[in-house]
Design a protein around this motif. Structure first.
Motif, mmCIF file in Angstrom:
data_model
loop_
_atom_site.group_PDB
_atom_site.id
_atom_site.type_symbol
_atom_site.label_atom_id
_atom_site.label_comp_id
_atom_site.label_asym_id
_atom_site.label_seq_id
_atom_site.Cartn_x
_atom_site.Cartn_y
_atom_site.Cartn_z
ATOM 1 N N ILE A 64 1.302 -1.054 0.118
ATOM 2 C CA ILE A 64 -0.025 0.203 -0.112
ATOM 3 C C ILE A 64 0.791 1.333 -0.037
ATOM 4 C CG2 ILE A 64 -0.473 0.391 2.741
ATOM 5 C CD1 ILE A 64 -3.378 0.522 -0.043
ATOM 6 N N GLN A 65 1.915 1.357 0.725
ATOM 7 C CA GLN A 65 2.748 2.205 0.383
ATOM 8 C C GLN A 65 3.364 1.888 -0.612
ATOM 9 O OE1 GLN A 65 2.828 0.197 3.529
ATOM 10 N NE2 GLN A 65 1.329 1.516 4.844
ATOM 11 N N LEU A 66 4.432 1.521 -1.508
ATOM 12 C CA LEU A 66 4.710 1.641 -2.045
ATOM 13 C C LEU A 66 4.718 1.433 -3.223
ATOM 14 C CD1 LEU A 66 7.655 -1.890 -1.020
ATOM 15 C CD2 LEU A 66 7.869 0.793 -0.511
ATOM 16 N N ARG A 67 3.253 1.247 -3.336
ATOM 17 C CA ARG A 67 2.767 0.492 -5.250
ATOM 18 C C ARG A 67 0.967 1.293 -4.966
ATOM 19 N NH1 ARG A 67 5.990 -2.004 -9.335
ATOM 20 N NH2 ARG A 67 7.122 -2.834 -8.292
ATOM 21 N N PRO A 68 1.145 2.132 -3.921
ATOM 22 C CA PRO A 68 -0.186 2.663 -4.305
ATOM 23 C C PRO A 68 -1.053 2.933 -5.283
ATOM 24 C CG PRO A 68 1.149 4.876 -3.533
ATOM 25 C CD PRO A 68 1.892 3.301 -3.412
ATOM 26 N N ARG A 69 -0.497 3.419 -6.163
ATOM 27 C CA ARG A 69 -1.765 3.876 -7.998
ATOM 28 C C ARG A 69 -2.171 2.366 -8.231
ATOM 29 N NH1 ARG A 69 1.995 8.629 -10.085
ATOM 30 N NH2 ARG A 69 1.045 10.193 -9.259
ATOM 31 N N GLU A 70 -1.216 1.412 -7.879
ATOM 32 C CA GLU A 70 -1.446 -0.326 -8.248
ATOM 33 C C GLU A 70 -2.322 -0.895 -7.384
ATOM 34 O OE1 GLU A 70 0.578 -4.439 -9.259
ATOM 35 O OE2 GLU A 70 1.889 -2.432 -8.366
ATOM 36 N N VAL A 71 -2.470 -0.647 -6.076
ATOM 37 C CA VAL A 71 -3.341 -0.919 -5.607
ATOM 38 C C VAL A 71 -5.374 -0.196 -6.084
ATOM 39 C CG1 VAL A 71 -4.217 -0.799 -2.600
ATOM 40 C CG2 VAL A 71 -1.706 -1.895 -3.390
ATOM 41 N N ALA A 72 -5.020 1.336 -5.419
ATOM 42 C CA ALA A 72 -6.080 2.208 -5.932
ATOM 43 C C ALA A 72 -6.604 1.154 -6.931
ATOM 44 C CB ALA A 72 -5.503 3.551 -5.600
ATOM 45 N N GLY A 73 -5.527 1.024 -7.972
ATOM 46 C CA GLY A 73 -6.226 0.610 -9.173
ATOM 47 C C GLY A 73 -6.992 -0.874 -9.004
ATOM 48 N N ILE A 74 -6.380 -1.478 -8.332
ATOM 49 C CA ILE A 74 -7.299 -3.069 -8.481
ATOM 50 C C ILE A 74 -8.725 -2.242 -6.873
ATOM 51 C CG2 ILE A 74 -7.123 -4.629 -6.991
ATOM 52 C CD1 ILE A 74 -4.483 -5.494 -6.882
ATOM 53 N N LEU A 75 -8.667 -1.775 -6.210
ATOM 54 C CA LEU A 75 -9.814 -1.740 -5.356
ATOM 55 C C LEU A 75 -10.735 -0.600 -5.943
ATOM 56 C CD1 LEU A 75 -7.579 -0.456 -2.202
ATOM 57 C CD2 LEU A 75 -8.660 -2.197 -2.560
ATOM 58 N N ASP A 76 -9.947 0.272 -7.625
ATOM 59 C CA ASP A 76 -11.083 0.839 -7.704
ATOM 60 C C ASP A 76 -12.179 -0.015 -8.291
ATOM 61 O OD1 ASP A 76 -12.379 3.950 -9.114
ATOM 62 O OD2 ASP A 76 -11.441 3.263 -10.177
ATOM 63 N N ALA A 77 -11.413 -0.564 -9.641
ATOM 64 C CA ALA A 77 -11.992 -1.824 -10.180
ATOM 65 C C ALA A 77 -13.021 -2.606 -9.790
ATOM 66 C CB ALA A 77 -11.340 -2.407 -10.719
ATOM 67 N N LEU A 78 -13.041 -2.912 -8.238
ATOM 68 C CA LEU A 78 -13.542 -3.167 -6.892
ATOM 69 C C LEU A 78 -15.023 -3.105 -7.132
ATOM 70 C CD1 LEU A 78 -11.625 -4.551 -4.330
ATOM 71 C CD2 LEU A 78 -12.174 -6.272 -6.645
#
Length: 45
Positions: A30-44
């Motif tokens: 969550i700290q190292l790749r916030p955009r990638e994690v946010a993209g996954i959560l947004d797709a849900l």
């Protein structure tokens, strides 16, 4: 172990399987790749 637990849960509820998403990082994803994690959560949503 997590793969086994997911497989067992999917076997119990085949109409509602888990969706697996992989982020190439450790526990600090969550700290190292916030955009990638946010993209996954947004797709849900």
């Amino acid at each position: 172990m997590q793969d086994r637990m997911i497989a067992e849960a999917d076997a119990l509820t085949p109409e509602n399987p888990f969706q697996i998403h992989t982020v190439d990082t450790g526990h600090m994803g969550i700290q190292l790749r916030p955009r990638e994690v946010a993209g996954i959560l947004d797709a849900l949503v």
